[in-house]
Design a protein around this motif. Sequence first.
Motif, PDB file in Angstrom:
ATOM      1  N   ILE A   4       1.080   3.284   9.733  1.00 50.40           N
ATOM      2  CA  ILE A   4       0.277   3.353   8.510  1.00 50.40           C
ATOM      3  C   ILE A   4       0.391   4.749   7.892  1.00 50.40           C
ATOM      4  N   GLU A   5       0.333   5.791   8.712  1.00 51.03           N
ATOM      5  CA  GLU A   5       0.469   7.147   8.185  1.00 51.03           C
ATOM      6  C   GLU A   5       1.838   7.344   7.541  1.00 51.03           C
ATOM      7  N   GLU A  10       5.099   7.642   2.513  1.00 53.31           N
ATOM      8  CA  GLU A  10       6.117   7.055   1.642  1.00 53.31           C
ATOM      9  C   GLU A  10       5.531   6.694   0.281  1.00 53.31           C
ATOM     10  N   CYS A  11       4.286   6.228   0.251  1.00 53.27           N
ATOM     11  CA  CYS A  11       3.611   5.930  -1.025  1.00 53.27           C
ATOM     12  C   CYS A  11       3.507   7.192  -1.866  1.00 53.27           C
ATOM     13  N   ARG A  12       3.079   8.261  -1.238  1.00 49.53           N
ATOM     14  CA  ARG A  12       2.902   9.523  -1.971  1.00 49.53           C
ATOM     15  C   ARG A  12       4.235  10.080  -2.457  1.00 49.53           C
ATOM     16  N   GLN A  13       5.265   9.984  -1.626  1.00 54.15           N
ATOM     17  CA  GLN A  13       6.588  10.472  -2.036  1.00 54.15           C
ATOM     18  C   GLN A  13       7.125   9.662  -3.200  1.00 54.15           C
ATOM     19  N   GLN A  39       3.987  -5.733   5.460  1.00 54.93           N
ATOM     20  CA  GLN A  39       4.019  -5.979   6.904  1.00 54.93           C
ATOM     21  C   GLN A  39       2.764  -5.437   7.589  1.00 54.93           C
ATOM     22  N   LEU A  40       2.275  -4.303   7.124  1.00 57.99           N
ATOM     23  CA  LEU A  40       1.084  -3.699   7.727  1.00 57.99           C
ATOM     24  C   LEU A  40      -0.200  -4.431   7.348  1.00 57.99           C
ATOM     25  N   LEU A  41      -0.265  -4.976   6.145  1.00 57.67           N
ATOM     26  CA  LEU A  41      -1.512  -5.525   5.632  1.00 57.67           C
ATOM     27  C   LEU A  41      -1.656  -7.029   5.820  1.00 57.67           C
ATOM     28  N   LEU A  82      -6.293   1.741   0.443  1.00 59.29           N
ATOM     29  CA  LEU A  82      -6.291   0.457   1.144  1.00 59.29           C
ATOM     30  C   LEU A  82      -5.645   0.584   2.519  1.00 59.29           C
ATOM     31  N   LEU A  83      -4.546   1.306   2.602  1.00 56.80           N
ATOM     32  CA  LEU A  83      -3.889   1.501   3.897  1.00 56.80           C
ATOM     33  C   LEU A  83      -4.810   2.245   4.858  1.00 56.80           C
ATOM     34  N   GLN A  84      -5.515   3.230   4.362  1.00 57.21           N
ATOM     35  CA  GLN A  84      -6.447   3.974   5.218  1.00 57.21           C
ATOM     36  C   GLN A  84      -7.611   3.101   5.653  1.00 57.21           C
ATOM     37  N   LYS A  85      -8.078   2.232   4.759  1.00 58.47           N
ATOM     38  CA  LYS A  85      -9.129   1.283   5.121  1.00 58.47           C
ATOM     39  C   LYS A  85      -8.626   0.303   6.182  1.00 58.47           C
ATOM     40  N   ALA A  86      -7.380  -0.139   6.034  1.00 58.48           N
ATOM     41  CA  ALA A  86      -6.799  -1.072   7.002  1.00 58.48           C
ATOM     42  C   ALA A  86      -6.657  -0.406   8.371  1.00 58.48           C
TER      43      ALA A  86
END
Length: 90
Positions: A4-5, A10-13, A39-41, A82-86
């Motif tokens: 997730i990290e 990758e989202c930020r980049q 895949q993560l969510l 959302l990724l951090q919440k997941a």
Amino acid sequence: MTTIEQCVDECRQCAGLFRLGRDVEAALDMVDVFEGAQQLLIARPAPIQQDWAFILTHMLDCQERQDWLGLADWMEYELVELLQKARSAH
């Protein structure tokens, strides 16, 4: 670094590339970012999956309109959140 990290990074980049006007390069990276996020969510609780569908719809709308700054905002803020919440719901 967790998966997730890594996806958050990758989202930020990718958002950064959109902000720099490097939309072709960013769009190619975006495909990988979206696949990774999917895949993560996908295995998370229903509310997180619903939020993912909502965010993805808005990001694809931005892409269709070529609103690169809007897309960068959705990726860097909403998708990262959302990724951090997941991660905390796991």
